[in-house]
Design an enzyme around this catalytic site. Structure first.
Site, mmCIF file in Angstrom:
data_model
loop_
_atom_site.group_PDB
_atom_site.id
_atom_site.type_symbol
_atom_site.label_atom_id
_atom_site.label_comp_id
_atom_site.label_asym_id
_atom_site.label_seq_id
_atom_site.Cartn_x
_atom_site.Cartn_y
_atom_site.Cartn_z
ATOM 1 N N VAL A 1 -2.362 -1.549 8.826
ATOM 2 C CA VAL A 1 -0.959 -1.153 8.693
ATOM 3 C C VAL A 1 -0.165 -2.135 7.842
ATOM 4 C CG1 VAL A 1 -0.922 0.176 10.831
ATOM 5 C CG2 VAL A 1 -0.431 -2.284 10.897
ATOM 6 N N GLY A 2 -0.866 -3.002 7.125
ATOM 7 C CA GLY A 2 -0.180 -3.927 6.233
ATOM 8 C C GLY A 2 -0.581 -5.374 6.481
ATOM 9 N N ARG A 3 0.007 -6.249 5.690
ATOM 10 C CA ARG A 3 -0.238 -7.682 5.806
ATOM 11 C C ARG A 3 1.112 -8.399 5.880
ATOM 12 N NH1 ARG A 3 -5.349 -9.242 4.933
ATOM 13 N NH2 ARG A 3 -4.713 -11.368 4.423
ATOM 14 N N HIS B 1 -15.754 6.091 -28.995
ATOM 15 C CA HIS B 1 -16.271 7.356 -28.460
ATOM 16 C C HIS B 1 -17.761 7.209 -28.166
ATOM 17 C CE1 HIS B 1 -16.737 11.703 -28.019
ATOM 18 N NE2 HIS B 1 -17.818 11.606 -28.777
#
Length: 470
Positions: free
Chosen positions: A276-278, A449
């Protein structure tokens, strides 16, 4: 123990810290770096590098499993594959160990003194380090705080037992049969997709209306399609509530979830991965002794990474978003040069961000919505990989490259891409933005290419009104 005096003290040997120390050493600055763990920080030891190793192994296993199931179109058939996760983890650990040694060697080459231990401020110029052999006092003319960040823990799902962070996920000895991922951001989906490829039944629980909410819906559509193909169940507008039982991992544990319609549900989960995040690592090193100005939970800095106290700098995750290793590295290099007497400031036009899902996501600069809000009328060119020969030969037709530019002078404001292997295009995207490229600059550059990079040129041509291959 004898005191150490130096011109520059760096606290934390993560990407920002070790780069700052190495660059300072190269410039002849007497430098000391303090680190309690192995050099490389979260990124090298329990983040960027090991997660990409696991993601690669999962991709290879899934390819072979696909062939074994007779679903491939390349004419390759193999026996049913098996995965020994312990061997995979050993291979991953070998990569990390080699890079640890590499960082230590680079610090030594730059004549940087390394002190192993936990640093605590006495005052703005003095730090105590608790080492294995006692307390070491270090006095410095300038200090760089590069303490990084740690995973956010949910109070009702503390880490331990079946509840794990990304750190534990990268060190599992076996693939969990069922895995619940709380948080549908880039970390949760990167690891969730990897474990799904290795055989886990994965459920993603996200409180917001959609996963990868930091990206626009069009960019994430190919990722959502792939989640479905991998059998990953995605629960949006759902809230994790806790464990339904308190047994051991694999012994009946389940995640309690409140669904979008307010009902209670249970998600089978041998392991529950919380992503859920840091949060910045600001506790435990004597912040109260130096009284720095804060910007919310982060250390406030200016365009030279100076804090509110003379001679103290802060870099990386501890200073806020974006929490990216390459941002910390760039800041660390700049601060070292400032300490050495060079004139530098932080004025980055773009910091590319990559999400290593399948397919990968890359963003640099402004999204179409952000560009429109800042610049008014814009031009957007988008080229699909379905019309790119190299993407087709790699079975990577899903995705596109998108270029966003001002309508009046064609200055490029943002570049985004989603597709197989597009992370390697991030350098070209960042360079174009830093150099102030216009659509005509990108369109007029000969792209080799067959490569996926041709999609970048074609997107610019499309914005100019004359794409050649669509």
């Amino acid at each position: 123990m004898k005191e150490i005096s130096c011109k520059l003290l760096v606290i934390g040997a993560g990407p920002g810290g070790y780069i700052s120390a190495i660059r300072a050493g190269q410039l002849g600055v007497d430098t000391v770096i303090v680190e309690v763990a192995k050099p490389g920080g979260t990124c090298l030891n329990v983040g960027c590098i090991p997660s990409k190793a696991l993601i690669h192994a999962a991709e290879e296993f899934e390819k072979i499993a696909h062939m074994a199931g007779g679903k491939g179109v390349l004419g390759i058939s193999v026996a049913a594959p098996t995965l020994d996760l312990m061997k995979t983890i050993t291979w991953k650990d070998g990569i990390v160990s080699r890079l640890n040694s590499g960082v230590a060697g680079l610090l030594k080459k730059a004549r940087v003194k390394t002190v192993h231990g936990w640093a605590t401020f006495r005052d703005g110029k003095t730090v105590e380090v608790e080492t294995e052999t006692g307390t070491q006092v270090i006095r410095a003319e300038a200090v760089v705080i590069a303490t990084g960040s740690v995973p956010v823990e949910l109070p009702f799902l503390p880490f331990g037992g079946p509840v794990i962070s990304s750190t534990e996920a990268l060190a599992l000895s076996e693939v969990p049969k069922t895995l619940a991922v709380i948080g549908g951001g880039y970390i949760g989906l990167e690891l969730g997709m990897a474990f799904a490829k290795m055989g886990s039944h994965v459920t993603v629980v996200e409180a917001l209306p959609r996963v990868l909410a930091q990206y626009d819906a069009e960019l994430t559509r190919p990722v959502l399609k792939r989640l479905g193909e991998l059998g990953i169940e995605v629960m949006t507008e759902a809230k994790a509530k806790g464990l339904s039982t308190q047994g051991q991992a694999g012994k009946g544990d389940a995640l309690r979830v409140e669904t979008a319609d307010g009902k209670d549900a249970k998600v089978a989960a041998d392991k529950i991965l919380v992503t859920v995040g840091r949060k910045p690592l600001t506790d435990g090193w004597g912040l109260d002794q130096i009284d720095l100005d804060m910007a919310g939970k982060f250390i406030r800095i200016d365009d030279q990474c100076r804090t509110s106290m003379r001679g103290i700098y802060a870099i990386g995750d501890v200073t806020g978003e974006p929490m990216l290793a390459h941002r910390a590295m760039a800041q660390g290099e700049m601060v070292a040069e400032i300490v050495a007497g060079h004139k530098r400031s932080w004025d980055k036009r773009a910091i590319p961000a990559i999400c290593f899902t399948d397919p990968e996501l890359v963003t640099a600069g402004l999204s179409p919505e952000e560009a429109k809000a800042q610049a008014g009328e814009i031009k957007v060119g988008q080229f699909p990989f379905a019309a790119n020969g190299r993407a087709m030969t790699k079975q990577g037709e899903d995705g596109f490259v998108r270029v966003v530019a001002r309508a009046d002078n064609h200055l490029v404001l943002g570049i985004q891409a989603v597709g197989q292997g597009v992370s390697e295009l991030s350098a070209a995207f960042g360079l174009a933005l830093e150099m102030g490229a216009r659509l005509e600059d990108i369109a007029g550059t000969i792209h080799a290419h067959p490569t996926q990079g041709e999609g970048f040129q074609e997107a610019a041509l499309k914005a100019l009104g004359h794409a050649l291959h669509i």
